[in-house]
Scaffold this active site. Sequence first.
Site, short mmCIF file in Angstrom:
data_model
loop_
_atom_site.label_atom_id
_atom_site.label_comp_id
_atom_site.label_asym_id
_atom_site.label_seq_id
_atom_site.Cartn_x
_atom_site.Cartn_y
_atom_site.Cartn_z
N ARG A 89 -1.23 40.21 9.11
CA ARG A 89 -2.13 39.08 9.33
C ARG A 89 -2.42 38.88 10.82
O ARG A 89 -3.51 38.44 11.19
CB ARG A 89 -1.54 37.80 8.74
CG ARG A 89 -1.50 37.83 7.23
CD ARG A 89 -1.16 36.49 6.62
NE ARG A 89 -1.16 36.57 5.16
CZ ARG A 89 -1.00 35.53 4.36
NH1 ARG A 89 -0.81 34.33 4.87
NH2 ARG A 89 -1.01 35.67 3.04
N GLU B 23 -1.27 31.02 6.72
CA GLU B 23 0.12 31.08 7.18
C GLU B 23 0.43 32.44 7.80
O GLU B 23 0.09 33.49 7.25
CB GLU B 23 1.06 30.83 6.01
CG GLU B 23 2.53 30.93 6.38
CD GLU B 23 3.44 31.00 5.16
OE1 GLU B 23 4.57 31.50 5.29
OE2 GLU B 23 3.01 30.58 4.06
N ARG C 105 6.72 42.09 -2.17
CA ARG C 105 6.09 40.96 -2.85
C ARG C 105 5.52 41.46 -4.17
O ARG C 105 4.50 42.14 -4.22
CB ARG C 105 4.98 40.37 -1.97
CG ARG C 105 4.52 39.00 -2.40
CD ARG C 105 3.27 38.60 -1.64
NE ARG C 105 3.42 38.65 -0.22
CZ ARG C 105 3.90 37.66 0.53
NH1 ARG C 105 4.29 36.55 -0.07
NH2 ARG C 105 3.99 37.77 1.82
N ARG D 215 -2.43 40.04 2.12
CA ARG D 215 -1.30 39.89 1.19
C ARG D 215 -0.89 41.26 0.71
O ARG D 215 -1.56 41.87 -0.12
CB ARG D 215 -1.69 38.98 0.02
CG ARG D 215 -0.52 38.43 -0.75
CD ARG D 215 -1.00 37.33 -1.70
NE ARG D 215 0.09 36.72 -2.44
CZ ARG D 215 0.84 35.74 -1.99
NH1 ARG D 215 0.65 35.27 -0.79
NH2 ARG D 215 1.80 35.23 -2.73
N SER E 21 6.86 31.10 9.05
CA SER E 21 7.47 29.94 8.42
C SER E 21 8.92 29.84 8.90
O SER E 21 9.66 30.83 8.86
CB SER E 21 7.41 30.07 6.89
OG SER E 21 7.91 28.90 6.28
#
Length: 210
Positions: free
Chosen positions: A154, A106, A19, A34, A109
């Site tokens: 997470r 989140e 990312r 993140r 997904s």
Amino acid sequence: LLNHTELPVALCAATPCFRAEAGSYGRDTRGLIRQHQFLKVEMVKLTTPEDSDAAHDAMTDAAEHLLRELELPHRKVMLCSGDIGFGARMCYDLEVWLPAQQAYREISSISNCHDFQSRRMATRFRPPPQPSTKGKQKPVHPHTLNGSGLAVGRALVAVLENYVQEDGSVVVPRALRPYMGGLELLPVAEKPNVMHHKHRHGTRPAPFDK
């Protein structure tokens, strides 16, 4: 060209993810929320158009099953068209509760792309013959679905924050205890007794004895 008997095709892989924008702005600039680089489990499925909605629900349930096993508070959100990816027709997000942020974040997904990707891949399958029609059926494009398992960083944060006790110890979720030798509680770590010694660049901890 696939045969209808080959569907559904279900694939799973551990994928390295990168990312570029992580930590560039906002509040999630440090820690596990993140990350720049992380591993995740990716689920991919090719189905017939008739079965794609049921497959979408099944893939979402597979990821949600992990949250139920960990007994973490969570919710399933159907995203609006402005929030889903360009190639997706429908997307569910699984969000886990993080007490420190007092918010759901989140953690997975899962998208149903219908025939968008299969058209770009030039992938088709031939449906089975129907009594009302003569000869072979015309090839059609299968529907593709993809989704992620739980984001490990997470998930770890969610376990620590939701299971922490007043004294700082952490209760081990029942689903994880068989993998931790039956351990039920992570006690508060004692502060190590570190000896210091002088160094030319200042005082720094002495190395631990091996």
